[in-house]
Design an enzyme around this catalytic site. Structure first.
Site, PDB file in Angstrom:
ATOM      1  N   ASP A   1       0.860  -1.183   0.000  1.00 57.53           N
ATOM      2  CA  ASP A   1       0.000   0.000   0.000  1.00 57.53           C
ATOM      3  C   ASP A   1       0.898   1.236   0.000  1.00 57.53           C
ATOM      4  OD1 ASP A   1      -2.319  -1.423   0.054  1.00 57.53           O
ATOM      5  OD2 ASP A   1      -3.011  -0.676   2.001  1.00 57.53           O
TER       6      ASP A   1
ATOM      7  N   ASN B   1      -4.025  12.849  -2.290  1.00 55.19           N
ATOM      8  CA  ASN B   1      -5.205  13.274  -3.050  1.00 55.19           C
ATOM      9  C   ASN B   1      -5.868  14.498  -2.417  1.00 55.19           C
ATOM     10  OD1 ASN B   1      -5.179  11.373  -5.149  1.00 55.19           O
ATOM     11  ND2 ASN B   1      -6.216   9.841  -3.895  1.00 55.19           N
TER      12      ASN B   1
ATOM     13  N   ASP C   1      -2.806  10.445  -9.331  1.00 51.91           N
ATOM     14  CA  ASP C   1      -2.658   9.603 -10.523  1.00 51.91           C
ATOM     15  C   ASP C   1      -1.206   9.559 -10.986  1.00 51.91           C
ATOM     16  OD1 ASP C   1      -5.363   9.171 -10.443  1.00 51.91           O
ATOM     17  OD2 ASP C   1      -5.844  10.503 -12.123  1.00 51.91           O
TER      18      ASP C   1
ATOM     19  N   GLU D   1      -4.937   2.416  -4.028  1.00 55.53           N
ATOM     20  CA  GLU D   1      -3.476   2.483  -3.882  1.00 55.53           C
ATOM     21  C   GLU D   1      -2.914   1.129  -3.469  1.00 55.53           C
ATOM     22  OE1 GLU D   1      -5.046   3.816   0.207  1.00 55.53           O
ATOM     23  OE2 GLU D   1      -5.714   3.736  -1.883  1.00 55.53           O
TER      24      GLU D   1
END
Length: 240
Positions: free
Chosen positions: A112, A120, A129, A155
């Site tokens: 992760d 974000n 992204d 993720e």
């Protein structure tokens, strides 16, 4: 080619015979009519059928290329180009069966990205992204031929490592961890990138869910111990 255009082409080609006969009868009517007609039919038929065959071959190629592209899209994540969740589960099932049949080791690595939600929230989804694409490139670069890198969640990423025991898989995960940490310091990404890893080795007659659960527990231990680290399955591959 649309149905209307196809019908139009067919209608045009169909006019070849009557128009050709009219021209031959006008220009060559008489004793040589039969010979000229046979030559016309031979040349015209060959030309028309060759053209139709070429069109069909070209359309077949286009359909084959389209099917190949669709097959790739169906098995790959569009953002990172890694295998998607469906392809990941299929490949893990296949490798588990092979490992059980051959006795060769198989390991699973789950990772992760650390604090990805903050990326974000603070920098926007475009930056998120960009981070995922960068990590996807790193995974593809670092794995061996025959390994599989996948994105099975937001993720959440995974590595399937056939032929690797727990120690070897942990070493591979550490190499990837360092590459992600170093890669996050390069380019235009405004935030550091790190990842936490959980590693587990398949046991005899192991199941996908059992192997995944042990790797997932190791991953959560890596997060609990401070993130940006590799933790191994403490159950040492014992099937649940």
């Amino acid at each position: 080619m649309t149905p209307l255009r196809g019908a139009l082409w067919g209608a045009i080609l169909a006019q070849g015979a009557p128009l050709g006969w009219f021209v031959i009868d006008t220009l060559f009517g008489g004793a040589n009519l039969r010979v000229v007609t046979l030559l016309y039919l031979e040349i015209a038929t060959t030309a028309v059928l060759s053209f139709v065959g070429w069109l069909l071959f070209r359309r077949g190629q286009e359909l084959e290329e389209l099917n190949e592209r669709l097959a790739v899209l169906a098995r790959h994540d569009p953002l990172t180009s890694l295998a998607n969740a469906g392809a990941f589960h299929e490949e893990l099932e296949r490798e588990l069966a092979r490992a059980d049949r051959t006795g060769q080791p198989l390991s699973l690595v789950l990772l992760d990205l650390d604090f990805f939600k903050k990326v974000n929230d603070q920098h926007g989804h475009l930056t998120g992204d960009q981070v995922l694409r960068r990590v996807g490139m790193i995974l593809e670069r670092e794995i061996r031929t025959g390994d599989l890198a996948a994105r099975y969640g937001g993720e959440e990423l995974a590595l399937i490592l056939p032929g690797n025991n727990l120690e070897q898989a942990a070493q591979a995960a550490e190499r990837v961890r360092r590459a992600i940490e170093e890669g996050g310091k390069q380019g235009e990404i405004p935030v550091p990138i790190t990842a936490s890893f959980g590693v587990a080795q398949a046991a005899p007659a192991d199941s996908l869910l059992g192997l995944f659960a042990r790797a997932d527990r190791a991953l959560y231990r890596a997060k609990a111990e401070g993130r940006n680290r590799v933790c191994r399955d403490q159950e040492r591959g014992t099937a649940p």
